[in-house]
Design a protein around this motif. Structure first.
Motif, PDB file in Angstrom:
ATOM      1  N   TYR A  42       0.992  -1.279   0.046  1.00  0.00           N
ATOM      2  CA  TYR A  42      -0.056   0.002  -0.155  1.00  0.00           C
ATOM      3  C   TYR A  42       0.925   1.380  -0.192  1.00  0.00           C
ATOM      4  CZ  TYR A  42      -3.263   3.589   1.520  1.00  0.00           C
ATOM      5  OH  TYR A  42      -3.985   4.893   1.559  1.00  0.00           O
ATOM      6  N   SER A 102       0.648   4.150  -2.867  1.00  0.00           N
ATOM      7  CA  SER A 102       0.200   5.560  -2.703  1.00  0.00           C
ATOM      8  C   SER A 102       1.646   6.269  -2.965  1.00  0.00           C
ATOM      9  CB  SER A 102      -0.184   5.905  -1.133  1.00  0.00           C
ATOM     10  OG  SER A 102       0.795   5.242  -0.223  1.00  0.00           O
ATOM     11  N   TRP A 130       9.349   8.100   3.120  1.00  0.00           N
ATOM     12  CA  TRP A 130       7.903   7.730   3.256  1.00  0.00           C
ATOM     13  C   TRP A 130       7.866   6.260   3.778  1.00  0.00           C
ATOM     14  CZ3 TRP A 130       3.185   7.075   4.731  1.00  0.00           C
ATOM     15  CH2 TRP A 130       2.333   6.207   4.110  1.00  0.00           C
ATOM     16  N   ALA A 159       6.727   4.319   6.723  1.00  0.00           N
ATOM     17  CA  ALA A 159       5.758   3.322   6.819  1.00  0.00           C
ATOM     18  C   ALA A 159       6.039   2.226   7.586  1.00  0.00           C
ATOM     19  CB  ALA A 159       5.171   3.106   5.482  1.00  0.00           C
ATOM     20  N   ILE A 200      -3.594   1.449  10.284  1.00  0.00           N
ATOM     21  CA  ILE A 200      -4.373   2.376   9.333  1.00  0.00           C
ATOM     22  C   ILE A 200      -4.332   3.686   9.540  1.00  0.00           C
ATOM     23  CG2 ILE A 200      -6.768   2.965   8.330  1.00  0.00           C
ATOM     24  CD1 ILE A 200      -7.299   0.095   8.472  1.00  0.00           C
ATOM     25  N   ASN A 215      -2.197   6.404   7.329  1.00  0.00           N
ATOM     26  CA  ASN A 215      -2.736   7.183   6.255  1.00  0.00           C
ATOM     27  C   ASN A 215      -2.444   8.736   6.843  1.00  0.00           C
ATOM     28  OD1 ASN A 215      -4.430   6.101   4.243  1.00  0.00           O
ATOM     29  ND2 ASN A 215      -4.767   4.710   6.165  1.00  0.00           N
ATOM     30  N   GLY A 246       0.975   9.396   5.711  1.00  0.00           N
ATOM     31  CA  GLY A 246       1.164   9.664   4.173  1.00  0.00           C
ATOM     32  C   GLY A 246       0.345  10.960   3.774  1.00  0.00           C
ATOM     33  N   PHE A 247      -0.717  11.261   4.521  1.00  0.00           N
ATOM     34  CA  PHE A 247      -1.220  12.916   4.361  1.00  0.00           C
ATOM     35  C   PHE A 247      -0.103  13.914   4.546  1.00  0.00           C
ATOM     36  CE2 PHE A 247      -3.022  16.854   6.057  1.00  0.00           C
ATOM     37  CZ  PHE A 247      -3.863  17.026   4.880  1.00  0.00           C
TER      38      PHE A 247
END
Length: 275
Positions: A74, A78, A135, A139, A172, A176, A179-180
């Motif tokens: 994922y 992304s 990133w 993650a 999650i 996220n 990631g934002f």
């Protein structure tokens, strides 16, 4: 590269192009123009952008081959949003040439290599690659802090654990959120950086600063643009990444037209000051 320059323009000046306010209607219009550019000669653009689904499939195979990192599938998908502005630079050139009524055959996408701003373009591109790697590291660190260093045994087991356990929901949420933050940094620093460098050769500092001013001048519209890009990239990634062969060129062309809407033309005499 007789006049090698990176941080400022060829005269050592810091250029400040004037930023305009745009509306939501402008965002819809630039997407329409992006589609028009794509359909002008779609076979050429699909050929150019087949690299994106191919690379996507390779990355997916790497992360799902059993011994590596399923948990990074994922983040890798992304991550296309982080590298997209740099990956689409050849498409900006095609849109620029079409705007000027010049030949838009696919090989002209390679004309970027002759740009006097190539060193500055490379520097901003390296910055995006560094953010992409950071990133992935972030993650992986979030995953490791919750699940340990052992990679998931299978995709099915990993999906069940993510969706049905508290650790999965925490992954999650924090994944996220991180990631934002990365996506917001890329949007704020590069939304018009590459088209601007390709068009005017203003240097790295001006390209990044102008992108930031464009976002600050149009915060709601730029947030909506970022959301639109993210949604389209997700849609393009779902069918085995094949949709990226259309989504990427459309977004690339649309970004060129967004640049045109956001900045005053060069003849408007941007402010200049020594570095």
């Amino acid at each position: 590269m007789a006049s090698f320059h990176v941080m400022s323009d060829a005269r050592g000046m810091h250029v400040q192009p004037r930023v305009r306010r745009i509306t939501t209607a402008d965002l819809i219009d630039v997407l329409r123009l992006g589609v028009e550019d794509f359909w002008a000669k779609p076979s050429h653009y699909v050929f150019l952008c087949l690299i994106y689904p191919v690379v996507g499939l390779i990355l997916a195979q790497w992360t799902t081959s059993g011994a590596y990192a399923i948990q990074l599938l994922y983040p890798l998908m992304s991550g296309f949003a982080l590298l997209g502005p740099f990956a689409a630079i050849g498409l900006y050139e095609i849109s620029r040439r079409r705007e000027l009524g010049m030949d838009t055959s696919w090989w002209h996408a390679l004309e970027v290599r002759h740009s006097p701003a190539l060193p500055a373009i490379a520097v901003v591109g390296i910055m995006l690659v560094a953010l992409f790697l950071l990133w992935l590291f972030t993650a992986q660190s979030i995953y490791t802090s919750l699940f340990g260093a052992q990679p998931p045994a299978s995709i099915g087991g990993f999906v069940r654990e993510v969706l049905t356990t508290s650790k999965g929901w925490t992954l999650i949420l924090f994944g996220n959120a991180a990631g934002f933050v990365f996506a917001a940094i890329v949007l704020a620093t590069t939304v018009v950086a590459f088209p601007l460098l390709l068009d005017r050769d203003v240097g790295v500092v001006s390209a990044i600063e102008t992108s930031a001013r464009a976002v600050m001048t149009n915060p709601l519209q730029m947030a909506l643009w970022g959301l639109m890009v993210a949604v389209l990239l997700v849609i393009g990634s779902i069918p085995l990444f094949a949709g990226l062969a259309v989504v990427m060129p459309v977004l690339g062309h649309a970004t060129w037209h967004l640049y045109r809407r956001l900045l005053e033309p060069e003849r408007a005499q941007p402010d200049r000051r020594p570095m």
